[in-house]
Design an enzyme around this catalytic site. Structure first.
Site, PDB file in Angstrom:
ATOM      1  N   ASP A 478       0.827  -1.208   0.000  1.00 24.63           N
ATOM      2  CA  ASP A 478       0.000   0.000   0.000  1.00 24.63           C
ATOM      3  C   ASP A 478       0.858   1.253   0.000  1.00 24.63           C
ATOM      4  O   ASP A 478       0.512   2.241  -0.625  1.00 24.63           O
ATOM      5  CB  ASP A 478      -0.952   0.003   1.210  1.00 24.63           C
ATOM      6  CG  ASP A 478      -0.222  -0.125   2.540  1.00 24.63           C
ATOM      7  OD1 ASP A 478       0.895  -0.672   2.553  1.00 24.63           O
ATOM      8  OD2 ASP A 478      -0.765   0.323   3.565  1.00 24.63           O
ATOM      9  N   ARG A 482       5.541   4.225   5.940  1.00 30.01           N
ATOM     10  CA  ARG A 482       5.155   4.131   7.351  1.00 30.01           C
ATOM     11  C   ARG A 482       5.193   2.673   7.825  1.00 30.01           C
ATOM     12  O   ARG A 482       5.542   1.762   7.070  1.00 30.01           O
ATOM     13  CB  ARG A 482       3.773   4.740   7.552  1.00 30.01           C
ATOM     14  CG  ARG A 482       2.654   3.934   6.940  1.00 30.01           C
ATOM     15  CD  ARG A 482       1.312   4.604   7.175  1.00 30.01           C
ATOM     16  NE  ARG A 482       0.238   3.879   6.552  1.00 30.01           N
ATOM     17  CZ  ARG A 482      -0.810   4.448   5.970  1.00 30.01           C
ATOM     18  NH1 ARG A 482      -0.912   5.772   5.905  1.00 30.01           N
ATOM     19  NH2 ARG A 482      -1.769   3.703   5.441  1.00 30.01           N
ATOM     20  N   ASP A 483       4.802   2.459   9.056  1.00 32.98           N
ATOM     21  CA  ASP A 483       4.811   1.092   9.587  1.00 32.98           C
ATOM     22  C   ASP A 483       3.578   0.362   9.061  1.00 32.98           C
ATOM     23  O   ASP A 483       2.629   0.105   9.783  1.00 32.98           O
ATOM     24  CB  ASP A 483       4.838   1.119  11.123  1.00 32.98           C
ATOM     25  CG  ASP A 483       3.724   1.976  11.709  1.00 32.98           C
ATOM     26  OD1 ASP A 483       3.004   2.630  10.927  1.00 32.98           O
ATOM     27  OD2 ASP A 483       3.560   1.973  12.935  1.00 32.98           O
ATOM     28  N   GLU A 484       3.605   0.060   7.776  1.00 40.29           N
ATOM     29  CA  GLU A 484       2.500  -0.665   7.160  1.00 40.29           C
ATOM     30  C   GLU A 484       3.056  -1.508   6.010  1.00 40.29           C
ATOM     31  O   GLU A 484       3.355  -2.656   6.190  1.00 40.29           O
ATOM     32  CB  GLU A 484       1.412   0.303   6.691  1.00 40.29           C
ATOM     33  CG  GLU A 484       0.192  -0.421   6.173  1.00 40.29           C
ATOM     34  CD  GLU A 484      -1.118   0.129   6.712  1.00 40.29           C
ATOM     35  OE1 GLU A 484      -1.156   1.249   7.180  1.00 40.29           O
ATOM     36  OE2 GLU A 484      -2.116  -0.613   6.642  1.00 40.29           O
ATOM     37  N   ASP A 491      -6.240  -2.372  -2.801  1.00 38.02           N
ATOM     38  CA  ASP A 491      -5.381  -1.467  -3.544  1.00 38.02           C
ATOM     39  C   ASP A 491      -4.894  -2.143  -4.830  1.00 38.02           C
ATOM     40  O   ASP A 491      -4.900  -1.563  -5.909  1.00 38.02           O
ATOM     41  CB  ASP A 491      -4.159  -1.059  -2.703  1.00 38.02           C
ATOM     42  CG  ASP A 491      -4.515  -0.584  -1.299  1.00 38.02           C
ATOM     43  OD1 ASP A 491      -5.462  -1.115  -0.713  1.00 38.02           O
ATOM     44  OD2 ASP A 491      -3.834   0.320  -0.782  1.00 38.02           O
ATOM     45  N   TRP A 543     -11.715  -6.023  -1.424  1.00 32.26           N
ATOM     46  CA  TRP A 543     -10.365  -6.422  -1.004  1.00 32.26           C
ATOM     47  C   TRP A 543     -10.180  -7.914  -1.295  1.00 32.26           C
ATOM     48  O   TRP A 543      -9.355  -8.285  -2.122  1.00 32.26           O
ATOM     49  CB  TRP A 543     -10.149  -6.089   0.475  1.00 32.26           C
ATOM     50  CG  TRP A 543      -9.592  -4.703   0.680  1.00 32.26           C
ATOM     51  CD1 TRP A 543      -8.297  -4.395   1.012  1.00 32.26           C
ATOM     52  CD2 TRP A 543     -10.263  -3.446   0.549  1.00 32.26           C
ATOM     53  NE1 TRP A 543      -8.145  -3.024   1.090  1.00 32.26           N
ATOM     54  CE2 TRP A 543      -9.325  -2.426   0.811  1.00 32.26           C
ATOM     55  CE3 TRP A 543     -11.568  -3.082   0.224  1.00 32.26           C
ATOM     56  CZ2 TRP A 543      -9.649  -1.068   0.765  1.00 32.26           C
ATOM     57  CZ3 TRP A 543     -11.899  -1.735   0.176  1.00 32.26           C
ATOM     58  CH2 TRP A 543     -10.948  -0.750   0.446  1.00 32.26           C
ATOM     59  N   GLU A 748      -2.292   9.020  -0.677  1.00 32.65           N
ATOM     60  CA  GLU A 748      -3.288   8.091  -0.152  1.00 32.65           C
ATOM     61  C   GLU A 748      -4.671   8.729  -0.108  1.00 32.65           C
ATOM     62  O   GLU A 748      -5.680   8.089  -0.363  1.00 32.65           O
ATOM     63  CB  GLU A 748      -2.875   7.678   1.271  1.00 32.65           C
ATOM     64  CG  GLU A 748      -3.871   6.790   1.978  1.00 32.65           C
ATOM     65  CD  GLU A 748      -3.366   6.330   3.348  1.00 32.65           C
ATOM     66  OE1 GLU A 748      -2.546   7.049   3.945  1.00 32.65           O
ATOM     67  OE2 GLU A 748      -3.797   5.264   3.812  1.00 32.65           O
ATOM     68  N   HIS A 769       0.791   6.247  -2.177  1.00 31.31           N
ATOM     69  CA  HIS A 769      -0.150   5.135  -2.232  1.00 31.31           C
ATOM     70  C   HIS A 769      -0.619   5.099  -3.682  1.00 31.31           C
ATOM     71  O   HIS A 769      -1.017   6.117  -4.209  1.00 31.31           O
ATOM     72  CB  HIS A 769      -1.369   5.473  -1.378  1.00 31.31           C
ATOM     73  CG  HIS A 769      -1.513   4.680  -0.133  1.00 31.31           C
ATOM     74  ND1 HIS A 769      -0.635   4.753   0.905  1.00 31.31           N
ATOM     75  CD2 HIS A 769      -2.489   3.808   0.257  1.00 31.31           C
ATOM     76  CE1 HIS A 769      -1.059   3.960   1.886  1.00 31.31           C
ATOM     77  NE2 HIS A 769      -2.180   3.370   1.518  1.00 31.31           N
TER      78      HIS A 769
HETATM   79  C1  BGC Z   1      -3.982   0.914   3.938  1.00 30.54           C
HETATM   80  C2  BGC Z   1      -4.781   0.825   2.673  1.00 30.54           C
HETATM   81  C3  BGC Z   1      -5.723  -0.309   2.812  1.00 30.54           C
HETATM   82  C4  BGC Z   1      -6.645   0.105   3.918  1.00 30.54           C
HETATM   83  C5  BGC Z   1      -7.792  -0.785   4.162  1.00 30.54           C
HETATM   84  C6  BGC Z   1      -4.909   1.251   5.033  1.00 30.54           C
HETATM   85  O1  BGC Z   1      -4.265   1.359   6.250  1.00 30.54           O
HETATM   86  O2  BGC Z   1      -2.953   1.814   3.817  1.00 30.54           O
HETATM   87  O3  BGC Z   1      -4.160   1.059   1.541  1.00 30.54           O
HETATM   88  O4  BGC Z   1      -6.351  -0.719   1.673  1.00 30.54           O
HETATM   89  O5  BGC Z   1      -5.947   0.341   5.109  1.00 30.54           O
HETATM   90  O6  BGC Z   1      -8.874  -0.020   4.101  1.00 30.54           O
END
Ligand code: BGC
Length: 908
Positions: A478, A482-484, A491, A543, A748, A769
């Site tokens: 995504d 960041r911490d993700e 996406d 998703w 994003e 994003h």
């Molecule tokens: C992410 C998104 C993801 C979403 C889910 C976010 O934290 O960055 O890209 O699809 O959460 O809704």
């Protein structure tokens, strides 16, 4: 016409050029024709494959001679020769016959090479560093050192060939005799290591020598054991990293031997005090082991490595199906500012994913230089890092300071999403040329470009491309900062078609679909993220559905039925699972947290409207997929299911005037795109959509999910000028608004930064994003007009159908399809529409020329080798003159009738 001098080119196996180490025993082979021979139409081909290049050169195809095979396909032809064993290589070449039965020259040769196919081929053991790992707490985080491993060995006589097969539960880098092996970054890549492990193959023949040799490896925590994801958790797949290396060597005298990881390997801590993807890295150059990767190094203080007693094949152990992450580009900084506190802010000029290579000139031993990263700056010129959340993204270098020479530092196992770098502690004056930004991404070949007469739109196209590049890093993530950084499936599905125009992502998504199917629950549910970690549970609408949409899109764009076949049962189980939980066809249950149209602007699409639409869409795609695969009974079954869900949708959510519950742009867009409305309500729904845009003063309100189909739906519904208005807007919310505020990637959120509020809430505000960049699909398919439908999947037959608008001035688009380069270039000048197109060799196109009525369109070819018969006028229909075309270069001209003004035409 003769084919002499022309030969097939760009030979690929399984979508890749000369892949090393594959496991597919009948790889599918592809080629194209040189662009300067546009009128070639293949009627037959012949493939020869041999064990050696020499055998092929003298025409001894000891593996396969297909003979002359009648057929016009030059894409994904399955190898049908002798089965190759582990490590064996096939060299191959191809020639073709055209319509007059003239044969071409043979192509250049290409190859593919098998990996290790059987458990018995592996003797290597998983090893790890036997160390108490508790001592490594820093700032409350556990950050263990990265161990170094080494092993010496002697080679008695000249080497014929040597391969290394390597993997890690973690991330690794290999060295051999003082050289780095290969250029893969963060290998073996990210999978759910509990279910699938990947290995890489390296040709190291040239690095080995007769005499003493040394092989070494450095091992990091990576996705396996390091901090990953939005919960900022370590050890998502295992406690500590392990590595496995096997070198198979063949000598000129025919003898063979194997060097592999076991307890004979020595291990030690080194300069890499820690390296973590989210936290960053610390490298103390004073701890370097000079010559550790060379023979005759004194490793008596190193410990023996410890063995892990799991066999390599505890889970499927497969060659990586796509290209690895690599450093693909270097960017020279645009600007450098020294701040009052002595730190420097360096502007790379582009938001990227990657790292910095830094040169340190001078400095005393132990001096600490620190790099911090950010996507944007605060108004005072300092880094804005709040939106990185817990990703501290800081690289620290401790200077060696022996004065011998400049020191160069480049991190090993971390990457950051950044445009700006803060450098502190630099000894002396930092110069711009002391840094270079190294762009990292999963290597995918660029295939699409569009240039227009509008600079803002060109910047948008660049932002879309960079958004993809910064986020296709082993998996489609995504965001990179960041911490993700997870493989969010919503996406990926909304962007996949744009991605496949920009770059050849066939192998990349083939790999990711393994992650998706590995992540499916035993009950049939696809998750929200793949590879699976932490966030399990049912996938939300739009998703989880990536499990159906992505394979379908890869099929459409590359004509690859393989991915459909492989995923078919998984897709079928997903649809059955959702329907079983929602027997009335309205998707309310089994949707976990339904994100609906995530990050829309003041427009809440009811979750069950979005869910039910996606369920219907899954059924309709399944009907198409089943028919492509010749499963006719299934196709009818899914058509019935589609009708059932569609009726439920209409009954529950649609009124007699075409209004849809929620009345959001996205509700109308998905209903129209997914064909959920009765014929008579479609124009009404389209008008409601346009009116909503009008009420918002010509602005969109869609979030992640609606945005991808918004412009295509408007265009198909007869409102291309509205789509263009959305494209060209520079006021909030719009793509142009982010660009007016300096975006170099897709944000994003539409309101990532606004004039009235400044930065959005930092808990969720990435500036890289790709999802809202899914408008790229519309630019290729409707603005440039390069499109494909099920019948021509893979662009064997395609459509050229642009919707020109003079506000764009001109468009120059190219798309390197699986059959060669398609071009569409139009401009509007003095009320005339001029259009040049290229239909590549061995393809056909249906060309729609915008037309003001009978006799309007002037058509012709460019005369460069185009057969006169290659262009045929078919018919006139609703504003188009329609032509059938074979390969060639054509020119068209017609009256430009002008884009209608949005506000004038939409009374309701
Ligand atoms: C992410 C998104 C993801 C979403 C889910 C976010 O934290 O960055 O890209 O699809 O959460 O809704």
């Amino acid at each position: 016409m003769t084919l002499s001098g022309a030969a097939p080119t760009r030979l690929r196996a399984e979508h890749r050029t000369n892949p090393l180490g594959i496991a597919i025993t009948a790889p599918r082979l592809s080629w194209i024709f040189p662009q300067d021979s546009p009128s070639i139409r293949q009627t037959a081909f012949q493939i020869m494959a041999a064990r050696t290049e020499a055998a092929l050169a003298v025409g001894v195809p000891d593996l396969w001679d297909s003979g002359k095979v009648t057929g016009d396909s030059s894409h994904l032809i399955a190898y049908a020769g002798q089965l190759l064993g582990s490590g064996e290589r096939a060299w191959w070449r191809v020639r073709i016959w055209d319509e007059s039965d003239t044969v071409s020259d043979w192509s250049e040769v290409a190859f593919w090479e098998m990996g290790l196919l059987h458990g018995r081929d592996w003797s290597a053991k998983w090893i790890y560093f036997p160390q108490e790992r508790l001592a490594s707490v820093r700032d409350g985080k556990i950050l263990p050192p990265c161990p170094y491993f080494r092993r010496e060995f002697a080679v008695a006589s000249p080497i014929r060939r040597a391969r290394i097969y390597a993997s890690a539960r973690g991330v690794y880098r290999l060295h051999l005799n003082g050289q780095r092996v290969g250029d893969a970054e963060l290998a073996p890549g990210w999978t759910d290591y509990r279910r699938r492990m990947q290995y890489q193959t390296y040709d190291v023949t040239e690095l080995l020598r007769v005499g003493n040799n040394a092989v070494g490896a450095i091992l990091g925590d990576g996705w396996y054991a390091g901090y990953v994801g939005c919960r900022f958790r370590r050890q998502n797949y295992g406690e500590y990293p392990e590595i496995l290396v096997q070198m198979n060597v063949e000598l000129e005298d025919g003898s063979t031997f194997v060097i592999h990881t076991d307890t004979d390997w020595k291990a030690a801590e080194g300069p890499l005090e820690y390296s973590d993807m989210l936290v960053g890295e610390r490298y103390d150059a004073r701890k370097e082991h000079d010559g550790w990767d060379m023979p005759d190094y004194d490793d008596t203080t190193w410990k023996g490595a410890a063995l892990e007693y799991t066999p390599p094949h505890a889970v499927p152990f497969v060659p990586q199906p796509d290209a690895p992450v690599r450093v693909v580009q270097d960017l020279v900084p645009h600007g450098l500012t020294r701040r009052d506190d002595g730190t420097y802010i360096v502007d790379i000029g582009q938001n990227v994913a990657g790292r910095i290579r830094l040169r340190i000139r001078g400095g005393v031993a132990g001096a600490v230089v620190q790099l911090r990263f950010a996507e944007v700056l605060q108004t005072d010129g300092s880094l804005y890092t709040d939106n990185l959340r817990r990703a501290t993204a800081t690289d620290t270098y401790v200077v060696r300071g022996d004065g011998a020479s400049d020191e160069i530092y480049e991190p090993y196992f971390t990457f950051h999403g950044f445009r700006y770098v803060e450098v502190s502690g630099y000894p002396g004056d930092l110069r711009r040329d002391d840094l270079i930004a190294r762009v990292m991404e999963s290597e995918t070949e660029p295939t699409g470009t569009i240039e227009t007469g509008n600079p803002m739109v060109n910047q948008l196209i660049s932002n879309i491309q960079w958004g993809q590049r910064g986020n296709f890093l082993s998996v489609p993530t995504d965001c990179p900062q960041r911490d993700e950084r997870m493989g969010w499936m919503g996406d990926a599905q909304v962007f996949v078609r744009t991605a496949a125009y920009n770059r050849n992502v066939a192998a990349f998504f083939t790999k990711w679909m393994y992650d998706v199917t590995d992540a499916q629950s035993p009950q049939g549910s696809f998750p929200n993220v793949a590879p699976l970690m932490a966030l399990d549970g049912d996938g939300a609408p739009a998703w989880g559905d990536a499990g159906v949409i992505v394979p379908w899109t890869i099929y459409l764009m590359y004509g690859d039925t393989g991915i459909l076949e492989r995923c078919y049962e998984n897709m079928a189980r997903w649809v059955a699972y959702i329907l079983e939980g929602n027997p009335d066809g309205i998707w309310r249950e089994r949707s976990s947290y339904n994100f609906s149209d995530w990050l829309s602007i003041d427009a809440e699409t009811p979750p069950d409207v979005l869910g039910t639409a996606y369920l219907a869409y899954d059924c309709s795609l399944m009907a198409r997929i089943a028919s492509v695969l010749g499963r006719d009974a299934d196709a009818s079954h899914y058509r019935r299911l589609f009708d059932f869900v569609r009726s439920a949708f209409c009954r529950e959510f649609v009124d007699s005037e075409g209004r849809i519950a929620g009345r959001t742009q996205t509700a109308y867009v998905i209903a129209l795109h997914m064909d959920l409305l009765p014929e008579d309500l479609r124009p009404l729904a389209a008008l409601h959509l346009v009116n909503d845009i009008r009420q918002r003063d010509g602005h969109l309100s869609t979030g992640f999910i609606g945005v991808g189909y918004l412009c295509p739906v408007l265009t198909r519904a007869g409102y291309p000028e509205v789509a263009y208005q959305l494209l060209l807007n520079e006021t909030f919310p719009s793509w142009g608004y982010s660009i007016a505020h300096g975006a170099t990637t897709i944000w994003e959120r539409w309101d990532g930064w606004t004039d009235h509020k400044g930065f959005q809430d930092p808990t969720m505000n990435s500036f890289n994003h790709y999802s809202l960049g899914s408008v790229g699909e519309w630019l290729y398919r409707y603005v440039a007009g390069i499109d494909v439908e099920q019948e021509g999947a893979g662009f064997k037959h395609f459509l050229l159908r642009p919707y020109p608008d003079e506000r764009l001035g001109f468009v120059r688009a190219r798309f390197e399809s699986p059959f060669g380069c398609i071009a569409s270039e139009w401009r509007i000048e003095g009320g005339t529409f001029y259009w040049n197109v290229v239909v590549p060799p061995n393809t056909t196109a249906t060309i729609y020329v915008p037309s003001a009525g009978a006799g309007d369109v002037v058509a012709g070819d460019e005369g460069k080798g185009t057969a006169a018969s290659a262009l045929r006028r078919l018919r006139q229909e609703d504003g188009w003159d329609v032509f059938a075309a074979g390969a060639g270069r054509y020119k068209f001209q017609s009256h430009y009738t002008g884009a209608r003004e949005l506000l004038e035409t939409t009374s309701c």
